[in-house]
Design an enzyme around this catalytic site. Structure first.
Site, PDB file in Angstrom:
ATOM      1  N   GLU A 127       0.872  -1.178   0.000  1.00  0.00           N
ATOM      2  CA  GLU A 127       0.000   0.000   0.000  1.00  0.00           C
ATOM      3  C   GLU A 127       0.911   1.229   0.000  1.00  0.00           C
ATOM      4  O   GLU A 127       1.125   1.873   1.004  1.00  0.00           O
ATOM      5  CB  GLU A 127      -0.912  -0.002   1.224  1.00  0.00           C
ATOM      6  CG  GLU A 127      -2.009   1.047   1.151  1.00  0.00           C
ATOM      7  CD  GLU A 127      -2.840   1.102   2.417  1.00  0.00           C
ATOM      8  OE1 GLU A 127      -3.764   1.947   2.456  1.00  0.00           O
ATOM      9  OE2 GLU A 127      -2.577   0.337   3.360  1.00  0.00           O
ATOM     10  N   HIS A 193      -5.537   6.167  -1.794  1.00  0.00           N
ATOM     11  CA  HIS A 193      -4.815   7.327  -1.277  1.00  0.00           C
ATOM     12  C   HIS A 193      -4.559   8.296  -2.432  1.00  0.00           C
ATOM     13  O   HIS A 193      -3.421   8.655  -2.729  1.00  0.00           O
ATOM     14  CB  HIS A 193      -3.514   6.890  -0.603  1.00  0.00           C
ATOM     15  CG  HIS A 193      -3.739   6.230   0.726  1.00  0.00           C
ATOM     16  ND1 HIS A 193      -3.795   6.943   1.899  1.00  0.00           N
ATOM     17  CD2 HIS A 193      -3.951   4.936   1.047  1.00  0.00           C
ATOM     18  CE1 HIS A 193      -4.014   6.097   2.907  1.00  0.00           C
ATOM     19  NE2 HIS A 193      -4.126   4.872   2.410  1.00  0.00           N
ATOM     20  N   HIS A 214      -9.832   0.444   0.117  1.00  0.00           N
ATOM     21  CA  HIS A 214     -10.752   0.961   1.139  1.00  0.00           C
ATOM     22  C   HIS A 214     -11.586   2.151   0.636  1.00  0.00           C
ATOM     23  O   HIS A 214     -11.313   3.292   0.893  1.00  0.00           O
ATOM     24  CB  HIS A 214     -10.058   1.254   2.467  1.00  0.00           C
ATOM     25  CG  HIS A 214      -8.787   2.035   2.444  1.00  0.00           C
ATOM     26  ND1 HIS A 214      -8.629   3.208   1.749  1.00  0.00           N
ATOM     27  CD2 HIS A 214      -7.612   1.812   3.092  1.00  0.00           C
ATOM     28  CE1 HIS A 214      -7.418   3.676   1.952  1.00  0.00           C
ATOM     29  NE2 HIS A 214      -6.775   2.850   2.748  1.00  0.00           N
ATOM     30  N   ASP A 273      -8.138  -3.844   7.122  1.00  0.00           N
ATOM     31  CA  ASP A 273      -7.094  -2.827   7.317  1.00  0.00           C
ATOM     32  C   ASP A 273      -6.564  -2.900   8.749  1.00  0.00           C
ATOM     33  O   ASP A 273      -6.236  -1.898   9.382  1.00  0.00           O
ATOM     34  CB  ASP A 273      -7.628  -1.429   7.007  1.00  0.00           C
ATOM     35  CG  ASP A 273      -6.528  -0.393   6.785  1.00  0.00           C
ATOM     36  OD1 ASP A 273      -5.380  -0.787   6.512  1.00  0.00           O
ATOM     37  OD2 ASP A 273      -6.812   0.812   6.909  1.00  0.00           O
TER      38      ASP A 273
END
Length: 382
Positions: A127, A193, A214, A273
Site C-alpha cells: 500500500e 490514497h 478501502h 485494514d
C-alpha cells in the site's frame, strides 16, 4: 479428521448461498462434494450440531495482528504471527500489507514474502509508496514517490514468485503506461490514497488497474460535478473495491449507499485494514516512529495518531461481518460472500479459495448463528 470425511449438522454456505440439510465431503484438504441429505455410509462423519459452515475468510489488507506490525517486522516470522492472529477470527488467507515505507524496507518485505512458506499467507499487498500526499492518511508523505522503471521491474519479478502481489497507487505517481506494464506482469493494481478526478481514475482503470483500496477513505469523494475516485469506482462494472466496516471509517448509511450503487459484475468486498492490536491486549504501537493509540468504543476500538488521524483498524473479519448485518441489515449470505468468494475473485483465485466447490481448498470456518467463530480449519489439517 480422517482422509475422507463428511461434515454435517450445519447450514453450509458455498460462497454464494446457504444449503440446508446438506453435507460437505473433504479429502486430503480438498473439497470433494457438497450434496443434500445424509452423508454416504462408510465415511467418517463430523457433526457440527448447528451454526454455519463457510469457506475461510480472505482479507487482502492486513497490516498486522497479534502484536506484530508488518512495517516493524517485515519477515516470514512476522507474517506468520499476523496470519495466526487473524486465523482465530476465521481468516484463513490474507495479504500481509506494508504501508508506505523506504525503498529498502519495501524490497526486504518482498524478499521475505517470497521466501515465506507460511499457512494463510498467500502473497503481499504494497500500500504505497506511490500514493498521493494530498490523501496520505496515516502514511508518511515524505516517503511517497513516483513509480519508476526499477520499481516496475521489482514488482513484475515479485509477481512471478508470489501467489498474489497487490500494489496500491495513485494517478499522481503512476502513469497509465506504467499501470499497463504492471497489469501485464500479473500485478494486481489498486487505486487508493488518491486525490484525482474521475477521468484520471478511469484512465488507470482502462490501463489495467483492477480495483480500489478501502472505498471512501483517503480518496477524492463523489460530488455532483466531479465524481472523483469514489464515483469512478461505483460506476465501473469491471472495478472491484474493498471497504472497511468498523463503524469508524465509513458511516453505515454510506455503506448502504455504496452497496446499492455499485455497478457489477465486480463487487465490494470486506477488508479489515487491521493493525497489530487485533488479537493483542496492548493499547498502543509504533508506526514509522509515531505512536498509534487504541480508543475503546461501543462496537470496536478506534486507532488514531496523536493528531486524531485514523491509523488502520482494530477489527477482525468476523466482527466486520457482524457489523454489516447489525448496522445495514445485509443478509448473512450477502455478507459472507463479501468475505469469501468476492475477494477470491478479485485476486483471481476463486477456483481454489473462497468457495466450497470440488477441487477447492478445504479452508473452513464454523460460525454460530450470530457469526461468532467456533472453529477454523486449514486444508493442511484435513
Amino acid at each position: 479428521m480422517m482422509s475422507r470425511t463428511a461434515i454435517t449438522g450445519a447450514r453450509i454456505f458455498d460462497g454464494e448461498r446457504c444449503h440446508d440439510d446438506s453435507h460437505l465431503i473433504v479429502e486430503d484438504g480438498r473439497i470433494i462434494a457438497l450434496a443434500r441429505g445424509a452423508a454416504p455410509a462408510g465415511l467418517s462423519v463430523t457433526d457440527l450440531a448447528g451454526g454455519i459452515l463457510s469457506p475461510g475468510f480472505i482479507d487482502v489488507q492486513v497490516n498486522g495482528g497479534g502484536g506484530v506490525l508488518l512495517n516493524e517486522n517485515p519477515t516470514a516470522e512476522g507474517m506468520g504471527a499476523i496470519a495466526a492472529a487473524h486465523r482465530r477470527y476465521g481468516t484463513t488467507a490474507l495479504l500481509p500489507t506494508l504501508i508506505t515505507d523506504t525503498r529498502e524496507r519495501t524490497a526486504a518485505t518482498i524478499e521475505a514474502a517470497i521466501a515465506a512458506q507460511v499457512p494463510g499467507v498467500i502473497g503481499l499487498h504494497l500500500e504505497g509508496p506511490h500514493l498521493d500526499p494530498a490523501r496520505k492518511g496515516a502514511h508518511l508523505a515524505e516517503l511517497m514517490r513516483p513509480l519508476k522503471d526499477d520499481d516496475i521491474a521489482l514488482y513484475a519479478s515479485a509477481a512471478e514468485k508470489l501467489g498474489s502481489l497487490m500494489v496500491t497507487l495513485a494517478p499522481r505517481n503512476a502513469t497509465p503506461e506504467a499501470v499497463a506494464r504492471l497489469a501485464k506482469a500479473g500485478v494486481i493494481v489498486s487505486l487508493g490514497h488518491a486525490e484525482c478526478t474521475a477521468d484520471e481514475a478511469e484512465a488507470l482503470f482502462d490501463a489495467g488497474a483492477r480495483g480500489a483500496t478501502h472505498l471512501y477513505n483517503a480518496m477524492s469523494p463523489l460530488t455532483h460535478r466531479e465524481p472523483g475516485l469514489v464515483g469512478a469506482v461505483l460506476t465501473r462494472g469491471d472495478v472491484w473495491t474493498g471497504i472497511i466496516a468498523d463503524g469508524h471509517h465509513v458511516d453505515p448509511r454510506a455503506l448502504e449507499v455504496a452497496f446499492a450503487a455499485k455497478a457489477g459484475p465486480a463487487r465490494i468486498f470486506l477488508v479489515t485494514d487491521a493493525m497489530s492490536l487485533v488479537g493483542s491486549d496492548e493499547d498502543e504501537f509504533q508506526l514509522n516512529g509515531r505512536t498509534v493509540r487504541r480508543h475503546r468504543g461501543d462496537f470496536c476500538p478506534r486507532l488514531t495518531l496523536e493528531d486524531g488521524t485514523l491509523a488502520g483498524s482494530d477489527i477482525d473479519m468476523a466482527s466486520s461481518l457482524r457489523f454489516l448485518v447489525a448496522k445495514t441489515g445485509m443478509s448473512v449470505e450477502d455478507t459472507l460472500r463479501r468475505a469469501t468468494a468476492d475477494p477470491a475473485d478479485f485476486l483471481r483465485i476463486g477456483d481454489v479459495r473462497g468457495r466450497l466447490v470440488p477441487g477447492a481448498r478445504a479452508d473452513l470456518v464454523h460460525l454460530d448463528d450470530d457469526l461468532n467463530v467456533k472453529s477454523v480449519w486449514l486444508a493442511e489439517e484435513l
